[in-house]
Every structure is written in C-alpha cells, then in structure tokens.
Design an enzyme around this catalytic site. Structure first.
Site, PDB file in Angstrom:
ATOM      1  N   LYS A   1       6.630   3.717   6.706  1.00  0.00           N
ATOM      2  CA  LYS A   1       7.132   4.406   5.502  1.00  0.00           C
ATOM      3  C   LYS A   1       7.250   5.905   5.771  1.00  0.00           C
ATOM      4  O   LYS A   1       6.762   6.754   5.010  1.00  0.00           O
ATOM      5  CB  LYS A   1       6.247   4.126   4.292  1.00  0.00           C
ATOM      6  CG  LYS A   1       6.376   2.694   3.789  1.00  0.00           C
ATOM      7  CD  LYS A   1       6.038   2.525   2.335  1.00  0.00           C
ATOM      8  CE  LYS A   1       6.223   1.105   1.862  1.00  0.00           C
ATOM      9  NZ  LYS A   1       5.282   0.137   2.445  1.00  0.00           N
TER      10      LYS A   1
ATOM     11  N   GLY B   1       2.261 -11.545   2.869  1.00  0.00           N
ATOM     12  CA  GLY B   1       0.964 -11.134   3.388  1.00  0.00           C
ATOM     13  C   GLY B   1      -0.154 -12.020   2.892  1.00  0.00           C
ATOM     14  O   GLY B   1      -0.473 -13.064   3.475  1.00  0.00           O
TER      15      GLY B   1
HETATM   16  P1  XMP Z   1       1.595  -9.103   0.041  1.00  0.00           P
HETATM   17  O1  XMP Z   1       0.165  -9.304   0.406  1.00  0.00           O
HETATM   18  O2  XMP Z   1       1.799  -8.677  -1.385  1.00  0.00           O
HETATM   19  O3  XMP Z   1       2.064  -7.874   0.962  1.00  0.00           O
HETATM   20  O4  XMP Z   1       2.480 -10.270   0.396  1.00  0.00           O
HETATM   21  C1  XMP Z   1       3.274  -7.205   0.800  1.00  0.00           C
HETATM   22  C2  XMP Z   1       3.528  -6.308   1.973  1.00  0.00           C
HETATM   23  O5  XMP Z   1       4.816  -5.702   1.818  1.00  0.00           O
HETATM   24  C3  XMP Z   1       4.693  -4.282   1.923  1.00  0.00           C
HETATM   25  N1  XMP Z   1       5.717  -3.631   1.111  1.00  0.00           N
HETATM   26  C4  XMP Z   1       5.914  -3.725  -0.167  1.00  0.00           C
HETATM   27  N2  XMP Z   1       5.233  -4.458  -1.030  1.00  0.00           N
HETATM   28  N3  XMP Z   1       6.658  -3.660  -2.728  1.00  0.00           N
HETATM   29  C5  XMP Z   1       5.623  -4.422  -2.305  1.00  0.00           C
HETATM   30  O6  XMP Z   1       5.041  -5.103  -3.107  1.00  0.00           O
HETATM   31  C6  XMP Z   1       7.381  -2.917  -1.909  1.00  0.00           C
HETATM   32  O7  XMP Z   1       8.328  -2.277  -2.332  1.00  0.00           O
HETATM   33  C7  XMP Z   1       6.973  -2.953  -0.553  1.00  0.00           C
HETATM   34  N4  XMP Z   1       7.449  -2.374   0.536  1.00  0.00           N
HETATM   35  C8  XMP Z   1       6.657  -2.800   1.541  1.00  0.00           C
HETATM   36  C9  XMP Z   1       3.267  -3.987   1.509  1.00  0.00           C
HETATM   37  O8  XMP Z   1       2.874  -2.753   2.053  1.00  0.00           O
HETATM   38  C10 XMP Z   1       2.531  -5.169   2.102  1.00  0.00           C
HETATM   39  O9  XMP Z   1       2.324  -4.968   3.480  1.00  0.00           O
END
Ligand code: XMP
Length: 219
Positions: A70, A193
């Site tokens: 980022k 994630g």
């Molecule tokens: P989870 O555990 O929620 O992780 O599946 C999401 C991953 O994506 C990255 N990330 C975002 N997450 N909105 C989000 O919710 C965004 O705009 C976004 N951009 C990137 C987050 O950092 C995590 O690694």
C-alpha cells in the site's frame, strides 16, 4: 512470474496476515501444491522481518508472492521500496492509486497492482474511479484491487480495462462476500485471508473456497 499468467491456474489469493512467525511455514506446508498466489503485508514484514520474507519466498519457489505494501509516497521513494521488495523475491506489489500516475514506482519485472476501491471507507476513491482506472492503463500496471462488495465497480473496471489487466477483490469470506461472487462480476482473483487461515481445516477450506471461486457464481 507475472500475475496475468496465473488466471487459469488459481482463483484464490491467500492473504497471510499472521502475527506468529511459525504459522507462515505451517500454513504454507499444509497448502503445499494447492496455493499458487500469496499476499503478504506489513503484518508479515513486521512479524518475520525481511530475512524471514526472503526465506518464505525461497522455501516456496512455485508460489507467486504479492506484497500488499500500500505504497503512497513520492515516486523516488516508492521506487526504492519497490526495488528492495523485488530483491527479497517478491513478484508484485500493491500501491495506493490516489498517489497519481507520476508517483507510481516502476521496477522492471515487478507487477504493480493499483488499489482503486476499498471494501470499507475509502470514499475518496470511488468519486474518482474512472480516473483511477485510466491511470492503470496509462502506466501499464498489472491491474487493480477493487473490493469484492462493490460488484458495480468491478463490472465497470472490467469494461474499461478489457482482459489485458487483472482485477483482484478482497472482502471474500470473513467480511461476508461469498466466494465466486466477485469473479462472477468480472474479477480474476479473490483475496481470502481469515476464512482460510483461521479455519479448523486449512487445506479443506482452501479447496472448498477455490472450487467456489472457480464456479464464479453469486447465489
Ligand atoms: P480477510 O482476512 O478479510 O483479509 O480475508 C483481507 C485481506 O485483504 C487486504 N485488503 C483489503 N481488505 N478491503 C479489505 O477488506 C480492502 O479494500 C483491502 N485492500 C486490501 C487486507 O489487508 C487483508 O490482507
């Protein structure tokens, strides 16, 4: 390895934001042969350090590593950071789109994924969505990150970008978007994630989510 070439190989980008070093290796070992793209982040770098990241990448040579940096600094600093990440073995990085095209890093052989819309907040992004997408074309980035809960924006981006650029969507699983839904609207990859790494059977969850993503359905 370029992310564009992995579209037919896997639809899931595994986001690893783990705060315990050993778990990175445990999860990668559970998913050996299955996971093709891993998104690491500042959480990763602060947990396992640069040497740890270099080792994680070299221990998993068949996996594409995307660093969710980022980045949002001025161009010459972004270039230094991007260059150092490439030295660690990273294949692609995520940068903030709002920094504009003249601040975008440009490191040969390193994919640039531009954050164009966030799943929550980030309202300043969406009023400039078209301009953001144009930047991706102008700098010939690899593609865009667009929240999986914004199907209209995914569709718009796909129609502006055509098929030469990839779209990655986070927000799948733990944040409520059904696997397959962002793909159904035009994304190429779904970033997942916690729905995988926090599940009681990581391998089974990965297989199930990958299947659902490939089905590209939203119901
Ligand atoms: P989870 O555990 O929620 O992780 O599946 C999401 C991953 O994506 C990255 N990330 C975002 N997450 N909105 C989000 O919710 C965004 O705009 C976004 N951009 C990137 C987050 O950092 C995590 O690694």
């Amino acid at each position: 390895m370029m992310i564009k070439d992995l579209r037919n190989v896997s639809r899931v980008v595994l986001a690893l934001d783990l705060t315990e070093s050993k778990r990175y290796w445990d999860i990668m070992s559970e998913l050996r042969g299955l996971v093709k793209i891993v998104k690491v982040s500042w959480v990763t770098l602060l947990t396992i350090g640069p040497d740890g990241l270099r080792k994680l990448i070299s221990d998993n040579r068949d996996v594409y590593f995307l660093m969710d940096a980022k980045l949002a600094d001025v161009g010459f600093i972004n270039n230094v950071i991007a260059g150092k990440l490439k030295e660690l073995g990273v294949h692609g990085i995520i940068v903030h789109g709002f920094i504009g095209k003249f601040n975008m890093p440009n490191v040969s052989g390193l994919d640039l994924l531009v954050l164009a819309s966030m799943t929550s907040g980030g309202e300043l992004y969406d009023v400039n969505f078209e301009r953001m997408i144009n930047i991706i074309k102008e700098i010939n980035a690899a593609g865009a990150i667009i929240g999986g809960n914004k199907p209209d924006l995914i569709r718009r981006a796909r129609s502006y970008l055509g098929n030469d650029y990839v779209i990655l969507s986070p927000g799948i699983g733990a944040q409520g978007v059904k696997p397959g839904c962002a793909i159904a609207h035009g994304a190429d990859f779904e970033i997942v994630g916690r729905a995988i790494y926090e599940s009681s059977n990581v391998r089974e969850s990965f297989i199930k989510i990958e299947e659902e993503s490939r089905r590209a359905r939203c119901t």
